[in-house]
Design an enzyme around this catalytic site. Structure first.
Site, mmCIF file in Angstrom:
data_model
loop_
_atom_site.group_PDB
_atom_site.id
_atom_site.type_symbol
_atom_site.label_atom_id
_atom_site.label_comp_id
_atom_site.label_asym_id
_atom_site.label_seq_id
_atom_site.Cartn_x
_atom_site.Cartn_y
_atom_site.Cartn_z
ATOM 1 C CD GLU A 182 -23.332 34.128 -4.763
ATOM 2 O OE1 GLU A 182 -24.253 33.955 -5.598
ATOM 3 O OE2 GLU A 182 -23.554 34.406 -3.571
ATOM 4 C CG HIS A 251 -25.919 27.423 4.128
ATOM 5 N ND1 HIS A 251 -27.107 26.979 3.621
ATOM 6 C CD2 HIS A 251 -25.810 28.716 3.735
ATOM 7 C CE1 HIS A 251 -27.704 27.959 2.959
ATOM 8 N NE2 HIS A 251 -26.932 29.022 3.006
#
Lengths: 448, 345
Positions: A182, A251
């Site tokens: 990322e 998450h």
């Protein structure tokens, strides 16, 4: 006798299609045998038997659609007494899969939108997922400098199937699978944008974008200013944001307040399909870096979406979803659905709530909120993220500053409990805003 | 100098000759000399202005490393892009940005190259393909790889030159970028300016593999070690690397062995090394004296000519300093401009 239940094949799955039976009545199965194929909105997956026995009955016939998770799809003779079917571990997300989604987070059915804000002209019924895909496809057809990069966006067709079909139409030069990296690919995207391309960088979820947040803030947001206007960064960072279902603290996080804090960024968080499409198209055309926060729990929801290729929703304008004179409910993303459900409950008690979808968090359409509070004299903010230093805090502060004399009660904030999001179904449900908690806040604001 | 190829990692081989580019002529050599001298004098003056309080914040001088910016610039083509970290004054001057506008940026004036909004660490010149000037160690490596991605996307033959230091070489995103650059054969030249110290921490104290040109080996990126104090060696290696990248073979890594004479920034007391160490490098490896000696040896330039050039550069730097001292600060109305690109959707 053992019941085989419709399995949940992803954290947010609520129902699916029984695409194919690979066994018939009378067949003997052993645990591990593939017995059926199930189609979710994301993928087709195989279901294995978890027990041994003879198929006694098939209750969900081949081709049956909308089969609810945990409903009985077949019955085995003999074997143990436990629920049988489990999914192979091939979830589309980087998270623990096969959570039994049935118990937690009942989906709020999307209430009807206010007609006045709904586009005129022909519409099509589309999921939010496909609305987003269409927005990207249309903009990629329109402008050859637009491209998509991210993890699993091409060959896998998107971890959440948002980019389904794009590789086939636009090829691997414009739909680019990246490694799991990322920080690196966000930086590459920003660099490519500085060089004049218009990248769409997909994060599989915004939780993973924290690895890249330096590039989003220090490079994308600030360079135009630092360069005295010489370098611009027309890029869209997009992906699911906020709590999914039972994926726990790492998450499940709403980053709206984080990014909306930063000058140089624009921040968008749509609720319904028409906005998802129209706002994403505007974001791609915008010459600035835009953080586009989607919601996994809304991907499968269907709405009426304008069929036009030129359906654009301007960034920085809120939308009144429901008109009312008694209290203003301000929300964004999935919480708009919660606020609309709360408005229904309040109406049953004789309180007419006005529901405002902020749609864009930076720039914030403050005028629409103030105008509403001037009318209702009461404000309730609803956000999925944490309350302290949050979106609701900002909205409330600005309303107090600009409409102080019109307020008949202190602003109320509804937010996630001030804790990392727990895994346990009951605790998770306690932590997140619900229609009921919004109703309670509205009643308090109304001194009821 | 040592090099590592994609197939043979950790192979050390002496290189000589210059098959990739013609030997520079007298005019070019003089231009390199002039450019390096300009950077040296400019930075010395910047240090003075900092001491006088005219330059604020952090200020990282390039003194000692001049041969890299100048030699690499000589290996670039019009249209190629450059991106680096916060020690970038020298790179801007080498690229031809006027000393006045660089110095005025240092003093935070409206006439600065970024209108006084960027300062020492954040300078840009879009017209010359100079993409900064980045204050976050290592961030420019991903950004520069993105410039190369754009070149590849457009297939326009441009190469991105991405500079970073031995300190940045330990940042994770550098290796994320290496991986994608080689995977997608992006036209990028990575230049590690190894000046031996990341702030106060020596390469030996920070790096398990101190031969930084080998850092691309596990990604199959060829690398070589270059004498970064020799402008001609830098230029030659730069031409080799650029040819590799431009031909579609992907990234190339150059480790420039260099040395900064001054502190990491103006506020660095420099206790991590001795005065003797610095003096030794100055005496034996100085890039400007090195080239001057060569020019004299070859009779390319006599003492009078050198002196004239020195005087001319001194004058240009004094002019830049005076300009930067007296030029107006940005108008207060500039505070809230250029936060967003104002354009109709």
């Amino acid at each position: 006798m053992t019941d085989i239940l419709m399995p949940a094949l992803s954290p947010t799955m609520e129902e699916g299609k029984l695409a194919k039976w690979l066994v018939k009545v009378g067949d003997k199965v052993r645990s591990g045998d593939v017995i059926a194929e199930i189609e979710t909105d994301k993928a087709t997956m195989e279901v294995e038997a978890a027990d041994e026995g003879i198929v006694e009955a098939i209750l969900a016939p081949e081709g049956a659609e909308g089969v609810k998770v945990n409903s009985v799809i077949a019955r085995l003779q003999g074997g143990g007494a436990q629920p049988a079917a489990t999914a192979p571990a091939e979830g589309a997300v980087q998270v623990a899969i096969a959570a039994t989604a049935a118990a937690s987070s009942p989906a709020t059915p999307p209430p009807a939108s206010l007609a006045a804000e709904t586009p005129s002209g022909p519409t099509v019924r589309l999921s939010v997922r496909d609305s987003l895909r269409d927005a990207m496809a249309e903009e990629m057809r329109r402008d050859p400098s637009v491209f998509l990069m991210g993890e699993e966006v091409a060959q896998y067709q998107g971890a959440y199937k948002v980019s389904r079909g794009l590789l086939e139409e636009f090829g691997p030069a414009r739909v680019i699978d990246t490694p799991i990296t990322e920080h690196g690919f966000a930086g590459l995207g920003v660099g490519a944008a500085m060089a004049g391309l218009k990248p769409i960088v997909e994060f599989m979820t915004f939780n993973f974008a924290m690895q890249a947040i330096d590039q989003i803030i220090n490079s994308a947001a600030k360079t135009h200013y630092m360069s005295g206007g010489q370098i611009s960064c027309p890029i869209v960072f997009r992906g699911p944001n906020g709590a999914a279902a039972r994926v726990a603290a790492q998450h499940s996080q709403d980053y709206a307040a984080w990014y909306a804090h930063v000058p140089g960024l624009k921040v968008v968080a749509p609720y319904d399909g028409a906005d998802a499409k129209g706002l994403l198209k505007s974001a791609i055309r915008d010459p600035n870096p835009v953080v586009f926060l989607e919601h996994e729990m809304l991907y499968g929801h269907e709405f009426d979406v304008p069929a036009s290729d030129e359906w654009l929703v301007p960034l920085g304008s809120a939308r009144i979803h429901r008109q009312g004179a008694d209290v203003t409910l301000v929300a964004y993303s999935r919480m708009v659905g919660v606020a609309l459900a709360a408005a229904d409950l309040l109406a049953a008690q004789g309180i007419e709530a006005e529901v405002i979808d902020l749609r864009t968090l930076r720039p914030l359409d403050h005028g629409t909120v103030v105008a509403s509070v001037v009318k209702t004299h009461r404000l309730v903010t609803v956000e999925e993220g944490w309350g302290p230093m949050g979106v609701g805090a900002e909205v409330a502060a600005r309303v107090v500053a600009d409409a102080f004399d019109f307020l008949d009660a202190p602003p109320e904030r509804v937010s996630q409990a001030d804790t990392p999001l727990p895994y346990a179904a009951n605790l998770e449900a306690l932590a997140l805003p619900t229609a009921e908690s919004v109703v309670a806040a509205a009643l308090k604001a109304c001194y009821r | 100098m040592a090099r590592v190829s994609a197939s043979k990692t950790a192979t050390a081989a002496r290189r000589s000759g210059s098959e990739e580019g013609p030997v520079p002529d007298r005019e070019q050599l003089l231009a390199y000399y002039r450019s390096m001298l300009l950077i040296r004098r400019f930075e010395e003056r910047a240090g003075q202005l900092y001491g006088m309080g005219l330059i604020g914040g952090f200020c990282h001088l390039y003194i000692g490393q001049e041969a890299i910016a100048v030699g690499m610039h000589a290996a670039q083509r019009a249209g190629d892009q450059v991106i680096t970290g916060y020690r970038e004054h020298g790179h801007m001057l080498a690229a031809g940005v006027s000393p006045r506008s660089v110095m005025a940026e240092l003093t935070g004036r409206a006439a600065g190259v970024a209108k006084g909004k960027g300062g020492s660490m954040h300078m840009f010149d879009a017209e010359r393909g100079f993409y900064g000037g980045h204050g976050i160690v290592g961030a420019q490596v991903s950004l520069g790889t993105g410039l190369a991605l754009a070149n590849r996307y457009r297939n326009d033959g441009k190469v991105a030159f991405v500079y970073f230091g031995d300190g940045a070489a330990n940042q994770g995103q550098v290796y994320e970028s290496f991986n994608m650059a080689e995977l997608w054969r992006l036209p990028v030249v990575y230049v590690i300016e190894n000046n031996q110290y990341a702030m106060g921490t020596s390469v030996e104290r920070s790096s398990s593999e101190t031969h930084l040109f080998r850092r691309g080996a596990s990604f199959n990126i060829p690398g070589e070690e270059v004498d970064g104090m020799d402008v001609l060696a830098v230029r030659e290696a730069g031409l080799r690397a650029a040819a590799h990248a431009r031909s579609g073979k992907g990234p190339y890594l150059l480790e420039m062995k260099t040395y900064r004479y001054r502190g990491h920034s103006m506020s660095d007391p420099g206790k991590y090394r001795t005065r003797e160490e610095i003096d030794e490098v100055r005496k034996t490896r100085d890039p400007i004296e090195h080239l001057q000696e060569r020019l004299a040896r070859e009779g390319a330039v006599d003492e009078a000519a050198t002196r004239a050039m020195d005087a001319e550069i001194k004058e240009a730097v004094a002019d830049a300093a005076e300009f930067a001292r007296t030029a107006p600060e940005p108008d207060a109305s500039e505070l809230m401009t250029e936060i967003y690109v104002e354009a109709a959707v």
